[in-house]
Motif scaffolding. Structure first.
Motif, PDB file in Angstrom:
ATOM      1  N   PRO A  39       0.799  -1.240   0.000  1.00 49.16           N
ATOM      2  CA  PRO A  39       0.000   0.000   0.000  1.00 49.16           C
ATOM      3  C   PRO A  39       0.824   1.277   0.000  1.00 49.16           C
ATOM      4  O   PRO A  39       0.360   2.314  -0.495  1.00 49.16           O
ATOM      5  N   ASN A  40       2.024   1.245   0.561  1.00 50.72           N
ATOM      6  CA  ASN A  40       2.849   2.459   0.632  1.00 50.72           C
ATOM      7  C   ASN A  40       3.232   2.989  -0.738  1.00 50.72           C
ATOM      8  O   ASN A  40       3.661   4.141  -0.865  1.00 50.72           O
ATOM      9  N   TYR A  41       3.086   2.145  -1.761  1.00 47.38           N
ATOM     10  CA  TYR A  41       3.494   2.552  -3.114  1.00 47.38           C
ATOM     11  C   TYR A  41       2.296   2.859  -4.010  1.00 47.38           C
ATOM     12  O   TYR A  41       2.469   3.081  -5.206  1.00 47.38           O
ATOM     13  N   GLN A  42       1.098   2.855  -3.424  1.00 46.69           N
ATOM     14  CA  GLN A  42      -0.100   3.158  -4.198  1.00 46.69           C
ATOM     15  C   GLN A  42      -0.045   4.552  -4.816  1.00 46.69           C
ATOM     16  O   GLN A  42      -0.586   4.788  -5.894  1.00 46.69           O
ATOM     17  N   LYS A  43       0.601   5.480  -4.115  1.00 44.53           N
ATOM     18  CA  LYS A  43       0.665   6.848  -4.627  1.00 44.53           C
ATOM     19  C   LYS A  43       1.444   6.947  -5.934  1.00 44.53           C
ATOM     20  O   LYS A  43       1.330   7.938  -6.667  1.00 44.53           O
ATOM     21  N   TYR A  44       2.258   5.924  -6.228  1.00 44.21           N
ATOM     22  CA  TYR A  44       3.019   5.924  -7.480  1.00 44.21           C
ATOM     23  C   TYR A  44       2.263   5.232  -8.615  1.00 44.21           C
ATOM     24  O   TYR A  44       2.809   5.072  -9.712  1.00 44.21           O
ATOM     25  N   LEU A  45       1.038   4.821  -8.337  1.00 42.28           N
ATOM     26  CA  LEU A  45       0.268   4.064  -9.327  1.00 42.28           C
ATOM     27  C   LEU A  45      -0.898   4.870  -9.891  1.00 42.28           C
ATOM     28  O   LEU A  45      -1.899   4.299 -10.324  1.00 42.28           O
ATOM     29  N   TRP A  46      -0.752   6.190  -9.902  1.00 39.60           N
ATOM     30  CA  TRP A  46      -1.812   7.058 -10.413  1.00 39.60           C
ATOM     31  C   TRP A  46      -2.110   6.796 -11.880  1.00 39.60           C
ATOM     32  O   TRP A  46      -3.195   7.108 -12.378  1.00 39.60           O
ATOM     33  N   TRP A  47      -1.178   6.176 -12.589  1.00 41.94           N
ATOM     34  CA  TRP A  47      -1.316   5.981 -14.023  1.00 41.94           C
ATOM     35  C   TRP A  47      -1.983   4.650 -14.385  1.00 41.94           C
ATOM     36  O   TRP A  47      -2.052   4.299 -15.562  1.00 41.94           O
ATOM     37  N   LYS A  48      -2.525   3.929 -13.388  1.00 39.91           N
ATOM     38  CA  LYS A  48      -3.122   2.635 -13.703  1.00 39.91           C
ATOM     39  C   LYS A  48      -4.322   2.768 -14.647  1.00 39.91           C
ATOM     40  O   LYS A  48      -4.619   1.859 -15.413  1.00 39.91           O
ATOM     41  N   LYS A  49      -4.993   3.933 -14.602  1.00 45.37           N
ATOM     42  CA  LYS A  49      -6.163   4.117 -15.471  1.00 45.37           C
ATOM     43  C   LYS A  49      -5.790   4.176 -16.950  1.00 45.37           C
ATOM     44  O   LYS A  49      -6.662   4.072 -17.813  1.00 45.37           O
ATOM     45  N   TYR A  50      -4.502   4.349 -17.241  1.00 46.19           N
ATOM     46  CA  TYR A  50      -4.072   4.423 -18.638  1.00 46.19           C
ATOM     47  C   TYR A  50      -3.630   3.061 -19.186  1.00 46.19           C
ATOM     48  O   TYR A  50      -3.284   2.958 -20.366  1.00 46.19           O
ATOM     49  N   LEU A  51      -3.629   2.028 -18.349  1.00 45.42           N
ATOM     50  CA  LEU A  51      -3.127   0.722 -18.782  1.00 45.42           C
ATOM     51  C   LEU A  51      -3.939   0.141 -19.936  1.00 45.42           C
ATOM     52  O   LEU A  51      -3.383  -0.403 -20.886  1.00 45.42           O
ATOM     53  N   THR A  52      -5.249   0.249 -19.848  1.00 46.71           N
ATOM     54  CA  THR A  52      -6.088  -0.280 -20.927  1.00 46.71           C
ATOM     55  C   THR A  52      -5.884   0.500 -22.215  1.00 46.71           C
ATOM     56  O   THR A  52      -5.858  -0.074 -23.308  1.00 46.71           O
ATOM     57  N   THR A  53      -5.720   1.816 -22.093  1.00 48.39           N
ATOM     58  CA  THR A  53      -5.462   2.644 -23.277  1.00 48.39           C
ATOM     59  C   THR A  53      -4.170   2.212 -23.959  1.00 48.39           C
ATOM     60  O   THR A  53      -4.089   2.122 -25.194  1.00 48.39           O
ATOM     61  N   ILE A  54      -3.150   1.934 -23.150  1.00 46.11           N
ATOM     62  CA  ILE A  54      -1.865   1.483 -23.686  1.00 46.11           C
ATOM     63  C   ILE A  54      -2.037   0.169 -24.443  1.00 46.11           C
ATOM     64  O   ILE A  54      -1.475  -0.018 -25.533  1.00 46.11           O
ATOM     65  N   GLN A  55      -2.830  -0.736 -23.882  1.00 43.41           N
ATOM     66  CA  GLN A  55      -3.082  -2.002 -24.549  1.00 43.41           C
ATOM     67  C   GLN A  55      -3.821  -1.811 -25.875  1.00 43.41           C
ATOM     68  O   GLN A  55      -3.486  -2.436 -26.881  1.00 43.41           O
ATOM     69  N   LEU A  56      -4.823  -0.953 -25.864  1.00 45.76           N
ATOM     70  CA  LEU A  56      -5.572  -0.677 -27.095  1.00 45.76           C
ATOM     71  C   LEU A  56      -4.661  -0.115 -28.174  1.00 45.76           C
ATOM     72  O   LEU A  56      -4.733  -0.511 -29.345  1.00 45.76           O
TER      73      LEU A  56
END
Length: 311
Positions: free
Chosen positions: A212-229
């Protein structure tokens, strides 16, 4: 009467043995003719002598993750693999970075046109470098099977979807033929792209596994699907050029069809996910949005968009 029956049975046995021998001989002859067109440079490399060794590995993998493994873990406590997962994921990141460098230096950044790029079957240093990179990419698919093994050991059985297992099984199987017959050229563009995407995805996995301490570095997870597309659009667009280029004498066109079909299938799957998670799902309560998101991403193309993979 008994002698007649016994004699007929022996004749039938002899006939069946002869037919089996003929079938085996025909299969061997077909295989010999087929393998004559293979790349002699790769025939003595690990797992390259025939498709049988890899087939055994793939069958064992499917059996373990779909049957043996879940049964073994049924009455056992899930393993805590946090440290292993961190090392594994960042190890895959490092391997992917290396493969990107090698793909670029052996063709994609040193002469390939991104259009009708043929396979160089010579023994030049650059051609051999490309073939070796293709083999390394092929071998990395066996390493990535650990994704599923970890699911089993951590009792994340909801992640063991047909699509996830199918992807991990089919990739090394098809890439054996790629390395054995067509190690280079336009058919390797999707491997370069996939390696780039894996750097991003496995970095995300590694950070997620760190807690959990590294969740703040994962703000870009919402772009993962876009990257796949974007990946699948680029793969499909690039390989589709083959059908519009005059006099493109790519040595094994069958791989063009396989790559194109593969790209279209996963493009459709991710567009379907996008619709359910980000369009249709927006009308749902937040809890249900999250459940919809998880449901549609579990196992899709390596589980790459699965935000609960290590939670």
């Amino acid at each position: 009467m008994d002698k007649n029956i016994s004699g007929s049975f022996c004749e039938l046995q002899g006939f069946l043995k002869m037919e089996i021998f003929n079938i085996k001989s025909s299969v061997a002859l077909i295989y010999d003719e087929f393998i004559q067109n293979a790349d002699s440079r790769t025939e003595n490399w690990l797992l390259m002598s025939s498709p049988i060794p890899q087939t055994v590995i793939i069958i064992a993998y499917i059996y373990f993750v779909t049957s043996l493994g879940p049964k073994m873990m049924e009455n056992r406590k899930a393993f805590d693999l946090k440290g292993i997962l961190i090392v594994y994921n960042f190890g895959v990141v490092a391997l992917s970075v290396y493969m990107i460098h090698e793909f670029v230096m052996s063709g994609w950044g040193t002469g390939y046109s991104f259009r009708c790029d043929l396979v160089d079957y010579s023994n030049s240093p650059q051609a051999i470098r490309m073939a070796e990179t293709c083999w390394l990419y092929y071998f990395s698919k066996f390493i990535e099977m650990l994704d599923t093994i970890f699911f089993v050991l951590r009792k994340k059985n909801s992640q063991l979807t047909f699509l996830h297992v199918y992807h991990h099984a089919i990739m090394p199987f098809t890439w054996w033929f790629g390395v054995r017959f067509s190690a280079g050229g336009l058919g390797t563009f999707h491997a370069l792209l996939n390696s780039i995407v894996h750097v991003i995805m496995y970095t995300y996995y590694g950070l997620t596994a760190m807690g959990p301490n590294y969740q703040k570095y994962l703000w870009w997870k919402k772009y993962l699907t876009t990257i796949q597309l974007i990946q699948f659009v680029m793969v499909t667009t690039h390989i589709s050029q083959y059908f519009f280029i005059k006099d493109c004498n790519y040595q094994f066109p069958i791989f063009v069809y396989i790559i194109g079909l593969y790209g279209l299938i996963f493009l459709f799957l991710f567009l379907n996910f996008w619709y359910h998670a980000y369009t249709k799902g927006k009308r749902l309560p937040k809890v249900l949005q999250a459940q919809t998101w998880a449901h549609h991403t579990n196992g899709v193309m390596n589980g790459n968009a699965d935000h609960e993979k290590y939670q």
